[in-house]
Write an enzyme that holds these catalytic residues in place. Structure first.
Site, PDB file in Angstrom:
ATOM      1  N   ASP A   1      -0.078  71.788   1.371  1.00  0.00           N
ATOM      2  CA  ASP A   1       0.783  72.548   2.274  1.00  0.00           C
ATOM      3  C   ASP A   1       1.027  73.946   1.705  1.00  0.00           C
ATOM      4  O   ASP A   1       0.121  74.540   1.119  1.00  0.00           O
ATOM      5  CB  ASP A   1       2.097  71.778   2.462  1.00  0.00           C
ATOM      6  CG  ASP A   1       2.705  71.958   3.840  1.00  0.00           C
ATOM      7  OD1 ASP A   1       3.169  73.074   4.123  1.00  0.00           O
ATOM      8  OD2 ASP A   1       2.707  70.989   4.613  1.00  0.00           O
TER       9      ASP A   1
ATOM     10  N   HIS B   1       7.718  75.269   4.319  1.00  0.00           N
ATOM     11  CA  HIS B   1       7.225  74.106   5.044  1.00  0.00           C
ATOM     12  C   HIS B   1       6.890  72.938   4.111  1.00  0.00           C
ATOM     13  O   HIS B   1       7.262  71.779   4.367  1.00  0.00           O
ATOM     14  CB  HIS B   1       5.992  74.547   5.839  1.00  0.00           C
ATOM     15  CG  HIS B   1       5.445  73.548   6.797  1.00  0.00           C
ATOM     16  ND1 HIS B   1       4.508  72.607   6.433  1.00  0.00           N
ATOM     17  CD2 HIS B   1       5.672  73.373   8.124  1.00  0.00           C
ATOM     18  CE1 HIS B   1       4.175  71.891   7.494  1.00  0.00           C
ATOM     19  NE2 HIS B   1       4.864  72.326   8.535  1.00  0.00           N
TER      20      HIS B   1
ATOM     21  N   SER C   1       4.313  67.977  12.062  1.00  0.00           N
ATOM     22  CA  SER C   1       4.374  68.194  10.611  1.00  0.00           C
ATOM     23  C   SER C   1       5.477  67.372   9.977  1.00  0.00           C
ATOM     24  O   SER C   1       5.399  67.003   8.798  1.00  0.00           O
ATOM     25  CB  SER C   1       4.634  69.679  10.305  1.00  0.00           C
ATOM     26  OG  SER C   1       3.474  70.441  10.448  1.00  0.00           O
TER      27      SER C   1
END
Length: 597
Positions: free
Chosen positions: A178, A240, A420
Site C-alpha cells: 500500500d 491509506h 479498500s
C-alpha cells in the site's frame, strides 16, 4: 419549557447508546406499552460432557500410588481390568497427581464408568477428566471499539468476536502492499520492518527511490501534477496503508483506540503507492518479495507473509506480469486478498480484482447491502464490511490514521469507506485461519471463507460472491443465527417538532406468524434523540415501545437494532414505525428502517 443538559462529549455519549446490544421488547395490545428489558443467560456446570482420553487422579497422601509410579501403574491397570478398558499410568503431574491414559478416546458413559471405579477407591482423593481448554476472549477494552460496528453488529457485522476464542492472529504475518506506514501507537507493537518498492523518486515523495524504509511521507498531490489534468483538484495525504493495517492488526486490550481483527498478528508495510499512485512493475516486485520470493537488488525478506492485502487497483484485464507474481506468491503458500474496486461496475474490468488465485472482496454497508460504490460481478468471491461515510461517518470503517494534510503530524482515527476497507477484513480473517492451521493452503482459505459465509442481510445487485463473511463460522465458533427475509424502507420522513410521523413497510411472502425475535433496525437522524418516542405498530394494530423519551439523553441520532417478540402476530401485512417528537427545539428525520424475519 424543557430544560436540557449541556451536550458534552458528543462522540462518547452517542456511540455508547447507538452501538449497544439490541434490546428485547414484546408486542402488546393496541395502546399498551412494553418497556425494553435485557435478558441474561447462564450456562449449567459441565460434567462429562465430551469424549475423554485421559484422567487426572489425585491419591491421598498415605496411599502408595501417591508416591510410587509403579504403584500408580498397577492401580490404573487394575481399574482398567475392572471396567473393561485399557488403562495405563502416563506421568506424574507437578501437583503429585497421576495422569492416567484411557487407551483411546472413551465415550461419555464409558468415561463415567471408569471415573466411578476410581471414586469408589478410598485411597483416591479426586478424579477428573483431562479436558480440553481454549483461549477465551473478552470484549476488548479499546476505547474506540464501540465504533467498530463492522466487527460485532448483528445486522451486518462480520461476527469477529465469536472467532477470538479460537485465534487472534498470533504468529501470523500479513503484508500490506500500500502507501507504507505512518507511526501510530495503537499499531506500532505489531508492525515489523518492510520495504519501499517505489522506484520513481517523484512518486516516492521521500527524496529517493527504493530502500528499506517503508515509512509513508504522504501521497498529497497538486492539481494536474500527475498529467492529463489529474488530479482535478489538490488532494491531501490519505495515510491509506495505515488505515488498512489498523483494521487487520491494531493492538487490542491496551485501553485505547481500536481492535484489529487479528490483533496479535504482525503487519509488514510494503510501499508501492505514492504521489500519483503506483506502477505495475513495482507492485509485481512487492508481491514477489512479500511472499518470500527473490527480487534482484533487494535483500531477502526474513518475514515472508502468510497473507498479502492489496487494497489497490486500476482498470483493464489482469496482465500476465501481475498474474505471474500472484501465482508465485500462492505457490509459496501466501493467500492474496484484493479489493474489488469502487466504481459501482463490473469488477471483471479491474486489475488485480480480475486476476486468478486471489480472493476478490466487495464492500457492504452497515445495513448489509452492497455498498453503493462497490464493484460487483462474477469475479467477486466474498463481501465484507466497507462502510458508507456518505451516509454518516458513523457508518464508515473506523481505523488508525494521521491528522497531517501533507506530511505526518499527529496520530488519530478516522472513518473511511471503500473496498479498500473491506479487503483487510478478509486479510485479518485469513490471518486467524493461519494461526489455527499453519499448514492451510490459499485455496483452503478461500473455500472455507466462502463456504461459511452467511447471506447478505440486505440487497445486492450484480453479484456479491458467496455472501457476507462470518469470522466465527469460518473458524468453527459460535455463529450468528441465519438471516431471514429483510424488508427495508429507505424513504426519508421528516420529523417536525411536537409531531407524530410514521413510515410503513409492506411485508409479503412470509407465511404464518412473525418470529419471537423480530429484528427492527432503526436509523433516525435527530439533533436531540431524548425528544423521541419510537414504536413498532404491527399489522393488527398491536404496539411495542422501542424507545421512550428521555430528557437526559441529549445525544444525536438513533442507530440500533431492537428485538421484538412478535410471535402472536401474523407476519404479512403493513408494519409501521411510529415516531413522536415530544418537545420543541430540535428536528430530524427517519433515514431508514428495516424488519428481519
Amino acid at each position: 419549557m424543557k430544560h436540557r443538559p449541556l451536550r458534552t462529549s458528543l462522540v462518547v455519549v452517542t456511540t455508547a447508546a447507538l452501538l449497544g446490544s439490541g434490546t428485547a421488547v414484546a408486542l402488546a395490545s393496541p395502546g399498551a406499552t412494553v418497556e425494553a428489558t435485557a435478558k441474561a443467560t447462564t450456562s449449567p456446570a459441565a460434567t462429562v460432557d465430551q469424549p475423554v482420553e485421559r484422567l487426572i487422579v489425585g491419591y491421598k497422601s498415605r496411599a502408595a500410588e501417591a508416591k510410587s509410579d509403579s504403584a500408580a501403574t498397577e492401580d490404573a491397570k487394575a481399574k482398567g481390568k475392572k471396567t473393561g478398558e485399557d488403562l495405563d499410568f502416563a506421568r506424574r503431574l507437578g501437583t503429585g497427581a497421576a495422569l492416567v491414559d484411557l487407551g483411546g478416546e472413551l465415550g461419555k458413559q464409558d468415561a463415567v464408568d471408569v471415573i466411578a471405579a476410581f471414586r469408589a477407591d478410598p485411597d483416591v482423593a479426586f478424579v477428573v477428566p483431562d479436558k480440553r481448554m481454549y483461549a477465551t476472549a473478552v470484549t476488548p477494552n479499546d476505547t474506540e471499539y464501540n465504533r467498530q460496528w463492522d466487527l460485532f453488529e448483528a445486522t451486518a457485522g462480520m461476527n469477529v468476536p465469536g472467532a477470538w476464542d479460537k485465534a487472534t492472529g498470533s504468529g501470523v504475518k500479513v503484508a500490506v502492499i500500500d502507501t507504507g506506514y505512518v507511526p501510530h501507537s495503537d499499531l506500532a507493537a505489531n508492525v515489523i520492518a518492510g520495504y519501499d518498492f517505489i522506484s520513481d523518486p517523484f512518486m516516492a515523495n521521500d527524496g529517493g527511490g527504493r530502500d528499506s524504509n517503508a515509512s509513508d511521507p504522504g501521497d498529497w498531490m497538486l492539481q494536474g501534477e500527475c498529467g492529463n489534468n489529474y488530479p482535478e483538484f489538490d488532494t491531501t495525504s490519505s495515510w491509506h496503508g495505515t488505515h488498512v493495517a489498523g483494521t487487520i492488526a491494531a493492538t487490542s486490550g491496551n485501553s485505547k483506540g481500536i481492535a484489529g481483527i487479528a490483533y496479535h498478528a504482525t503487519v509488514q508495510p510494503v510501499r508501492v503507492l505514492g504521489k500519483c499512485g503506483g506502477t505495475t512493475a513495482d507492485i509485481m516486485d512487492a508481491i514477489t518479495w512479500a511472499s518470500g520470493g527473490y527480487v534482484p537488488g533487494v535483500p531477502a525478506n526474513p518475514n515472508a507473509a502468510d497473507v498479502i492485502n492489496l487494497s489497490l487497483g486500476g482498470s483493464g484485464a489482469c496482465d500476465s506480469g501481475t498474474q505471474n507474481a500472484i501465482n508465485g506468491a500462492v505457490n509459496r503458500g501466501t493467500t492474496v486478498v484484493v479489493a474489488a474496486g469502487n466504481s459501482n461496475t463490473n469488477a471483471a474490468n479491474f486489475n488485480p480484482a480480475n486476476c486468478s488465485n486471489v480472493i476478490t472482496v466487495a464492500a457492504s454497508d452497515r445495513e448489509g447491502n452492497r455498498a453503493s460504490y462497490s464493484n460487483y460481478g462474477t469475479v467477486i468471491d466474498i463481501t465484507a464490511p466497507g462502510g458508507e461515510t456518505a451516509v454518516s461517518s458513523a457508518h464508515g470503517i473506523w481505523s488508525t490514521l494521521n491528522s497531517g494534510t501533507r506530511g505526518p503530524v499527529s496520530e488519530n482515527y478516522e472513518a473511511y469507506q471503500g473496498t479498500s476497507m473491506a479487503a483487510p477484513h478478509i486479510a485479518g480473517l485469513a490471518a486467524l485461519m493461519y494461526q489455527t492451521n499453519p499448514s492451510i493452503t490459499p485455496a483452503q482459505v478461500e473455500s472455507t471463507i466462502k463456504t461459511k459465509a452467511r447471506p447478505l442481510p440486505g440487497y445486492c445487485s450484480g453479484g456479491c460472491g458467496a455472501g457476507l463473511a462470518d469470522a466465527a463460522a469460518t473458524l468453527g465458533g459460535s455463529t450468528q443465527p441465519p438471516t431471514g427475509s429483510v424488508f427495508t424502507n429507505s424513504t426519508n420522513v421528516n420529523i417536525p417538532d411536537n409531531a407524530t410521523v410514521s413510515s410503513s413497510i409492506a411485508v409479503t411472502g412470509i407465511s404464518g406468524n412473525a418470529p419471537a425475535a423480530l429484528k427492527v433496525g432503526v436509523d433516525i437522524k435527530h439533533t436531540y434523540r431524548g425528544d423521541l418516542k419510537i414504536e413498532l405498530i404491527a399489522p393488527n394494530g398491536a404496539a411495542a415501545v422501542l424507545k421512550n423519551t428521555s430528557t437526559g439523553d441529549s445525544a444525536d441520532n438513533v442507530f440500533t437494532t431492537y428485538t421484538v417478540d412478535a410471535s402472536g402476530v401474523v407476519a404479512s401485512g403493513t408494519w409501521r414505525l411510529r415516531v413522536t417528537d415530544a418537545y420543541t427545539g430540535d428536528t430530524g428525520y427517519i433515514d431508514s428502517w428495516s424488519l428481519t424475519f
